[in-house]
Scaffold this motif. Structure first.
Motif, short mmCIF file in Angstrom:
data_model
loop_
_atom_site.label_atom_id
_atom_site.label_comp_id
_atom_site.label_asym_id
_atom_site.label_seq_id
_atom_site.Cartn_x
_atom_site.Cartn_y
_atom_site.Cartn_z
N GLY A 1 0.92 -1.42 0.12
CA GLY A 1 -0.06 0.08 0.06
C GLY A 1 0.81 1.13 0.14
N HIS B 1 2.53 2.45 5.40
CA HIS B 1 1.14 1.78 5.70
C HIS B 1 1.47 0.76 6.88
CE1 HIS B 1 -2.50 -0.07 5.15
NE2 HIS B 1 -2.18 -1.30 5.32
N ASP C 1 -5.34 4.26 2.26
CA ASP C 1 -5.41 3.48 1.02
C ASP C 1 -6.93 2.92 1.26
OD1 ASP C 1 -2.82 3.33 0.19
OD2 ASP C 1 -2.10 1.89 1.66
#
Length: 137
Positions: free
Chosen positions: A81, A85, A124
Protein backbone atom coordinates in the motif's frame (compact mmCIF):
# COMPACT_ATOMS: atom_id res chain seq x y z
CA UNK A 1 -28.15 -5.41 23.42
CA UNK A 2 -29.02 -3.15 20.50
CA UNK A 3 -26.40 -2.73 17.78
CA UNK A 4 -26.00 -0.88 14.48
CA UNK A 5 -23.28 -0.59 11.87
CA UNK A 6 -22.62 2.84 10.37
CA UNK A 7 -20.57 3.62 7.29
CA UNK A 8 -17.98 6.39 7.43
CA UNK A 9 -16.06 7.90 4.49
CA UNK A 10 -12.67 9.11 5.72
CA UNK A 11 -11.30 10.28 2.38
CA UNK A 12 -7.79 9.92 1.04
CA UNK A 13 -5.87 11.57 3.87
CA UNK A 14 -5.21 10.93 7.54
CA UNK A 15 -8.16 12.02 9.61
CA UNK A 16 -9.81 12.36 12.97
CA UNK A 17 -13.49 11.97 12.09
CA UNK A 18 -16.20 13.08 14.54
CA UNK A 19 -18.66 10.30 15.42
CA UNK A 20 -20.41 12.10 18.28
CA UNK A 21 -23.59 12.95 16.34
CA UNK A 22 -23.87 9.36 15.05
CA UNK A 23 -23.54 8.07 18.62
CA UNK A 24 -26.15 10.52 19.96
CA UNK A 25 -28.59 9.67 17.15
CA UNK A 26 -28.13 5.95 17.82
CA UNK A 27 -28.76 6.41 21.55
CA UNK A 28 -31.84 8.55 20.93
CA UNK A 29 -33.36 5.58 19.09
CA UNK A 30 -32.01 2.67 21.12
CA UNK A 31 -31.52 3.86 24.70
CA UNK A 32 -34.94 5.53 25.04
CA UNK A 33 -33.90 7.49 28.13
CA UNK A 34 -32.32 4.47 29.86
CA UNK A 35 -28.96 4.15 31.57
CA UNK A 36 -26.36 1.76 30.23
CA UNK A 37 -23.18 1.63 28.24
CA UNK A 38 -22.38 2.65 24.68
CA UNK A 39 -19.68 0.56 23.07
CA UNK A 40 -18.08 2.01 19.91
CA UNK A 41 -15.97 -0.41 17.87
CA UNK A 42 -14.19 -0.08 14.53
CA UNK A 43 -13.65 -3.55 12.98
CA UNK A 44 -10.55 -2.55 11.02
CA UNK A 45 -6.88 -3.34 11.71
CA UNK A 46 -5.77 0.20 10.87
CA UNK A 47 -8.15 2.53 12.76
CA UNK A 48 -8.95 3.49 16.34
CA UNK A 49 -11.54 5.25 18.48
CA UNK A 50 -10.55 8.24 20.61
CA UNK A 51 -12.34 10.45 23.11
CA UNK A 52 -10.83 13.86 22.39
CA UNK A 53 -11.66 17.54 22.06
CA UNK A 54 -12.31 18.33 18.39
CA UNK A 55 -12.29 21.55 16.44
CA UNK A 56 -9.83 23.46 18.63
CA UNK A 57 -6.67 22.03 17.09
CA UNK A 58 -6.44 18.90 19.24
CA UNK A 59 -7.34 16.69 16.29
CA UNK A 60 -4.50 18.20 14.22
CA UNK A 61 -2.18 17.88 17.23
CA UNK A 62 -3.09 14.20 17.53
CA UNK A 63 -2.30 13.57 13.86
CA UNK A 64 0.99 15.48 14.21
CA UNK A 65 1.95 13.46 17.32
CA UNK A 66 1.12 10.18 15.56
CA UNK A 67 3.17 11.37 12.57
CA UNK A 68 6.18 11.89 14.84
CA UNK A 69 5.67 8.67 16.76
CA UNK A 70 4.75 6.56 13.72
CA UNK A 71 6.41 8.21 10.68
CA UNK A 72 5.14 7.42 7.18
CA UNK A 73 8.46 6.12 5.89
CA UNK A 74 10.04 2.87 4.74
CA UNK A 75 10.97 1.44 8.18
CA UNK A 76 7.87 -0.74 8.45
CA UNK A 77 8.06 -4.48 7.66
CA UNK A 78 4.36 -4.50 6.76
CA UNK A 79 4.93 -2.56 3.55
CA UNK A 80 2.10 -2.99 1.03
CA UNK A 81 0.00 0.00 0.00
CA UNK A 82 0.95 3.63 0.54
CA UNK A 83 4.38 4.55 1.92
CA UNK A 84 4.45 3.89 5.65
CA UNK A 85 1.30 1.75 5.56
CA UNK A 86 2.72 -0.52 8.27
CA UNK A 87 2.35 2.27 10.83
CA UNK A 88 -1.41 2.16 10.30
CA UNK A 89 -1.35 -1.41 11.60
CA UNK A 90 0.63 -0.38 14.69
CA UNK A 91 -1.59 2.59 15.57
CA UNK A 92 -4.49 0.53 17.06
CA UNK A 93 -2.09 -0.67 19.76
CA UNK A 94 -1.84 2.99 20.83
CA UNK A 95 -5.39 4.16 20.04
CA UNK A 96 -7.62 1.17 20.69
CA UNK A 97 -10.25 0.19 18.11
CA UNK A 98 -12.98 0.64 20.74
CA UNK A 99 -14.30 2.88 23.49
CA UNK A 100 -16.98 2.34 26.12
CA UNK A 101 -18.95 5.37 27.29
CA UNK A 102 -21.42 5.56 30.18
CA UNK A 103 -24.98 6.42 29.16
CA UNK A 104 -27.21 8.24 31.66
CA UNK A 105 -30.86 8.89 30.88
CA UNK A 106 -30.23 8.03 27.23
CA UNK A 107 -27.28 10.39 26.68
CA UNK A 108 -23.52 9.90 26.67
CA UNK A 109 -21.92 11.03 29.93
CA UNK A 110 -19.02 12.77 28.19
CA UNK A 111 -16.95 15.57 29.66
CA UNK A 112 -17.59 19.13 28.51
CA UNK A 113 -15.07 19.07 25.65
CA UNK A 114 -15.04 15.35 24.84
CA UNK A 115 -16.13 14.01 21.47
CA UNK A 116 -16.09 10.48 20.05
CA UNK A 117 -13.77 10.23 17.04
CA UNK A 118 -12.54 7.69 14.53
CA UNK A 119 -8.77 8.01 14.05
CA UNK A 120 -7.63 6.75 10.65
CA UNK A 121 -4.10 6.97 9.25
CA UNK A 122 -4.77 4.51 6.41
CA UNK A 123 -5.07 6.54 3.20
CA UNK A 124 -5.54 3.33 1.18
CA UNK A 125 -9.04 2.60 2.54
CA UNK A 126 -11.49 5.51 2.65
CA UNK A 127 -14.51 3.35 3.55
CA UNK A 128 -14.89 2.43 7.22
CA UNK A 129 -17.53 0.74 9.31
CA UNK A 130 -18.19 1.53 12.96
CA UNK A 131 -20.32 -0.67 15.21
CA UNK A 132 -22.37 1.10 17.87
CA UNK A 133 -23.82 -1.10 20.63
CA UNK A 134 -26.02 -0.10 23.54
CA UNK A 135 -25.99 -2.33 26.60
CA UNK A 136 -28.82 -1.34 28.94
CA UNK A 137 -28.02 -1.11 32.66
Amino acid sequence: MQSALIDVRTGSRETVHDLTRHCSDFLREEASGRDGLLHVFVPHATAGIALIELGAGSDDDLLAALGELLPADDRWRHAHGARGHGRSHVMPALIAPYASIPVLAGAMALGTWQSVALVDLNVDNPARHVRLSFLPG
